[in-house]
Every structure is written in C-alpha cells, then in structure tokens.
Design a protein around this motif. Structure first.
Motif, PDB file in Angstrom:
ATOM      1  N   ASN A  64       7.586   7.829  -9.225  1.00  0.00           N
ATOM      2  CA  ASN A  64       8.219   6.698  -9.915  1.00  0.00           C
ATOM      3  C   ASN A  64       8.205   5.421  -9.085  1.00  0.00           C
ATOM      4  O   ASN A  64       8.341   4.327  -9.636  1.00  0.00           O
ATOM      5  CB  ASN A  64       9.661   7.057 -10.299  1.00  0.00           C
ATOM      6  N   LYS A  65       8.038   5.526  -7.780  1.00  0.00           N
ATOM      7  CA  LYS A  65       7.969   4.345  -6.923  1.00  0.00           C
ATOM      8  C   LYS A  65       6.594   3.674  -6.985  1.00  0.00           C
ATOM      9  O   LYS A  65       6.449   2.524  -6.554  1.00  0.00           O
ATOM     10  CB  LYS A  65       8.291   4.726  -5.475  1.00  0.00           C
ATOM     11  N   LEU A  66       5.607   4.392  -7.497  1.00  0.00           N
ATOM     12  CA  LEU A  66       4.260   3.828  -7.580  1.00  0.00           C
ATOM     13  C   LEU A  66       4.166   2.851  -8.741  1.00  0.00           C
ATOM     14  O   LEU A  66       4.881   2.972  -9.741  1.00  0.00           O
ATOM     15  CB  LEU A  66       3.235   4.943  -7.774  1.00  0.00           C
ATOM     16  N   THR A  67       3.278   1.874  -8.615  1.00  0.00           N
ATOM     17  CA  THR A  67       3.020   0.969  -9.733  1.00  0.00           C
ATOM     18  C   THR A  67       2.226   1.710 -10.802  1.00  0.00           C
ATOM     19  O   THR A  67       1.601   2.744 -10.522  1.00  0.00           O
ATOM     20  CB  THR A  67       2.223  -0.250  -9.273  1.00  0.00           C
ATOM     21  N   PRO A  68       2.211   1.216 -12.034  1.00  0.00           N
ATOM     22  CA  PRO A  68       1.382   1.856 -13.064  1.00  0.00           C
ATOM     23  C   PRO A  68      -0.077   1.986 -12.644  1.00  0.00           C
ATOM     24  O   PRO A  68      -0.727   2.994 -12.946  1.00  0.00           O
ATOM     25  CB  PRO A  68       1.556   0.928 -14.265  1.00  0.00           C
ATOM     26  N   ALA A  69      -0.603   0.986 -11.950  1.00  0.00           N
ATOM     27  CA  ALA A  69      -2.000   1.056 -11.506  1.00  0.00           C
ATOM     28  C   ALA A  69      -2.186   2.174 -10.490  1.00  0.00           C
ATOM     29  O   ALA A  69      -3.194   2.896 -10.512  1.00  0.00           O
ATOM     30  CB  ALA A  69      -2.431  -0.281 -10.912  1.00  0.00           C
ATOM     31  N   THR A 111       0.837  -1.187   0.000  1.00  0.00           N
ATOM     32  CA  THR A 111       0.000   0.000   0.000  1.00  0.00           C
ATOM     33  C   THR A 111       0.879   1.246   0.000  1.00  0.00           C
ATOM     34  O   THR A 111       1.825   1.347   0.780  1.00  0.00           O
ATOM     35  CB  THR A 111      -0.915   0.009   1.232  1.00  0.00           C
ATOM     36  N   ALA A 112       0.581   2.175  -0.875  1.00  0.00           N
ATOM     37  CA  ALA A 112       1.349   3.419  -0.954  1.00  0.00           C
ATOM     38  C   ALA A 112       0.739   4.441  -0.012  1.00  0.00           C
ATOM     39  O   ALA A 112      -0.453   4.742  -0.095  1.00  0.00           O
ATOM     40  CB  ALA A 112       1.358   3.943  -2.383  1.00  0.00           C
ATOM     41  N   SER A 145      -8.688   3.328  -5.575  1.00  0.00           N
ATOM     42  CA  SER A 145      -7.638   2.323  -5.377  1.00  0.00           C
ATOM     43  C   SER A 145      -8.071   1.177  -4.475  1.00  0.00           C
ATOM     44  O   SER A 145      -7.331   0.200  -4.322  1.00  0.00           O
ATOM     45  CB  SER A 145      -6.390   2.983  -4.779  1.00  0.00           C
ATOM     46  N   GLY A 146      -9.267   1.297  -3.879  1.00  0.00           N
ATOM     47  CA  GLY A 146      -9.692   0.274  -2.927  1.00  0.00           C
ATOM     48  C   GLY A 146      -8.794   0.208  -1.717  1.00  0.00           C
ATOM     49  O   GLY A 146      -8.614  -0.851  -1.108  1.00  0.00           O
ATOM     50  N   GLY A 147      -8.204   1.347  -1.363  1.00  0.00           N
ATOM     51  CA  GLY A 147      -7.319   1.409  -0.211  1.00  0.00           C
ATOM     52  C   GLY A 147      -5.872   1.083  -0.521  1.00  0.00           C
ATOM     53  O   GLY A 147      -5.033   1.064   0.385  1.00  0.00           O
TER      54      GLY A 147
END
Length: 336
Positions: free
Chosen positions: A250-255, A31-32, A61-63
């Motif tokens: 940049n640390k986040l996933t594409p989703a 989870t970010a 994001s559903g959390g």
C-alpha cells in the motif's frame, strides 16, 4: 512605497505562488527498496525465480523499484519465522514454501497433498482453480500474492537404497509438512517435519538418514554428501508462494504496484514453462556427483506410499470446506 519595499513585496508574492504550486503538484515518489527473503540457495528453482523477478522489476521500473534478494545464509529468517517476518513487515517480500505456510494455516498444505497431482499441468490447473481461496487465506496473514513457483516432484533422498517396503520403514526421514510426516508415519518410518535450513545439522549428527525433497532442492543443498540414493516416488509437486506484506504494498505508488504485478506475471509464467526441464538437469547433476537414481521404484513401495498418502489426504479433504475444493478443482480421475 520605496524600492526596497517593492522588492520585498515581490519576493513575498513569488514565494506564495511557488508554495501554492508545490502544494498542488503531486509529490515525486522515492525509490522503493524491498527485501525478498528465501531460505533456499540461488541455484534452487524458487531462488532462481526470485532473481529473475528482481531483474524484471529493476528493468520495468527503470530503477524506481529495487528488490534485494536475501537467499539462504543471507536470509536472517528461517523456517516458520519467515512467515511472521513478512506478516509483520520485517521483510517486505518472502518466497515461502507451502509447507512452511501450512504451519500457520492448514489450507496452504493443498499443493503438497500426496499423490493428488501427477504432472505439472494438473498442478497448474489446481493452482489456478484455487487461487481465489489462496488469496483470501494470504490476506488473513496480511500478505498479497505476487507469484507461485512449482517445485519438481518430491522424492526420497536416502543413505541406503529404497528397494522394498522394509527399507521405507527403516527411514528416519525429514518431511516438509504435517501431511508428509503423517504419510511416512503411516508406512512405519520415523518422520519429522523440518524446514530445509535445519536439515544439514540433523544429517551431520546422524539423526536423519533420509530427506523428502525434489531433486532440485536437494541438489542445491548438496544432499549427495550424505544421501547418495534418490528414489523418484513423485510424491507431490508442491509450490512456493512469493508474497508481499500488505502495508509495504500500500505504500507503493500505483505505477510501482503495476511494475511488481507485471514482473510477477512474467516470473510466474516462466516458472511454470521451464520447471519440466529442471528435472533431467537435476538428475544429470546428481549422477555426476555419484548418486544412484531409482526412477522406477518397486510396485510394493509405490502401493504402500500411495495407500498411506490417500489416507492422509482424505483426512485433509474432510477439514473445513476442503471437500468443496476437491469437488470443484480435482477431476475424479485424480481424486485417488
């Protein structure tokens, strides 16, 4: 091979297969958790937008992405320190007033140029037209734009009524960027560029007797406790920019990036669509707290401020390649 050896071989084989499958499978993103700083109170137009953005991110994001909004006193960074906080990743996201960003790069003073836009449609068109330049300047500060929030038009909060030009010259006024400070100096007032977080102490000490701010920002900070007069000079419709640190992005996933982009788009559209209604809401709230509203200031006051504003804006347009922006994005009727 004895039975013990057989089972040992099977366990080793299964372990090797499991390790291979785990190595081939994509890792599940954690989870970010992102912090969003803003020095304005929750009732302000920008802080309200931030709360909407955080809720949209959580829902979409559903959390999987959580945005914690740190507003006003909860925000440990004030004024220009907010810029370096986001740039250096001390806070992942920040809603930064254009005038604050202007201290790092004068390009960001564009949205608060005096009397360049007359209404929200013109302000939005200017933002849309100059967004590519805006994003390049933000990239140079290690930031990425999420959304912009327009403020209601800036006016003068003052201890005494502003009835004529002499009253403007008598102001010791807080301004919010180098251009607005220059405008009031040109008219003859004493002016100082201060972040909103520094205004309260200056009013209490008596160093200020006026503040340049929208009805929205001033109402959120209870300026009526010190300044019972508001003069609607429609000085500018400045913007605040909500930006994310590039490394955090940049640390986040594409989703996760897609979630932030979608929530930002929703917030941006809602902010431009609803800001008009806040003007009358602010005036009603100000009147309820005993404020005297001057919504049609004297012609001499308007002329003096607009003349000083044009001189100050012209000096900004002459910098770098800003005149190219004016030629492309400001219709001649607006190029006052």
């Amino acid at each position: 091979m004895n039975i013990a050896g057989f089972f040992t071989l099977r366990r080793t084989a299964f372990a090797a297969i499991a390790a291979t499958l785990l190595a081939a499978a994509p890792a599940f993103a954690q989870t970010a958790s992102l912090r969003l700083i803003n020095e304005y109170p929750a009732t302000s137009v920008t802080a309200s937008a931030d709360l909407q953005f955080a809720a949209a991110v959580n829902k979409l994001s559903g959390g999987d992405v959580v945005v914690a909004t740190l507003q006003e006193a909860a925000n440990p960074y004030k004024g220009k320190d907010q810029v370096s906080a986001v740039r250096d990743g001390k806070a992942e996201i920040g809603t930064l007033f254009a005038g604050i960003l202007g201290g790092a790069d004068s390009f960001f003073l564009l949205s608060s140029l005096p009397f360049v836009v007359d209404d929200f449609e013109q302000a939005q068109n200017l933002f849309t037209c100059t967004r590519p330049e805006l994003e390049r300047h933000l990239a140079a500060l290690n930031m990425r734009l999420l959304y912009a929030t327009p403020w209601p038009p800036s006016g003068i909060w003052s201890a005494k009524p502003v009835a004529w030009v002499g009253d403007v010259k008598a102001l010791s006024i807080r301004t919010y960027d180098d251009n607005s400070r220059g405008v009031f100096q040109r008219v003859g007032a004493q002016s100082v560029n201060l972040p909103f977080s520094a205004v309260g102490a200056k009013l209490t000490s008596g160093e200020l007797n006026a503040v340049l701010s929208s009805g929205d920002g001033g109402a959120g900070n209870r300026l009526w406790d010190y300044l019972p007069n508001f003069t609607a000079i429609s000085y500018a419709i400045p913007l605040s920019y909500t930006v994310i640190n590039n490394e955090a992005w940049n640390k986040l996933t594409p989703a996760q990036q897609s979630t932030l982009t979608q929530a930002a788009k929703q917030t941006n559209e809602a902010s431009w669509a609803t800001v008009k209604s806040r003007i009358q809401d602010n005036y009603t709230r100000m009147s309820e707290h005993g404020m005297r509203l001057n919504l049609q200031p004297a012609a001499a006051v308007r002329v003096a401020l607009r003349q000083a504003g044009q001189e100050q804006a012209d000096s900004w347009w002459q910098q770098d390649k800003n005149n190219e922006i004016r030629a492309r994005c400001v219709p001649p009727v607006q190029a006052k």
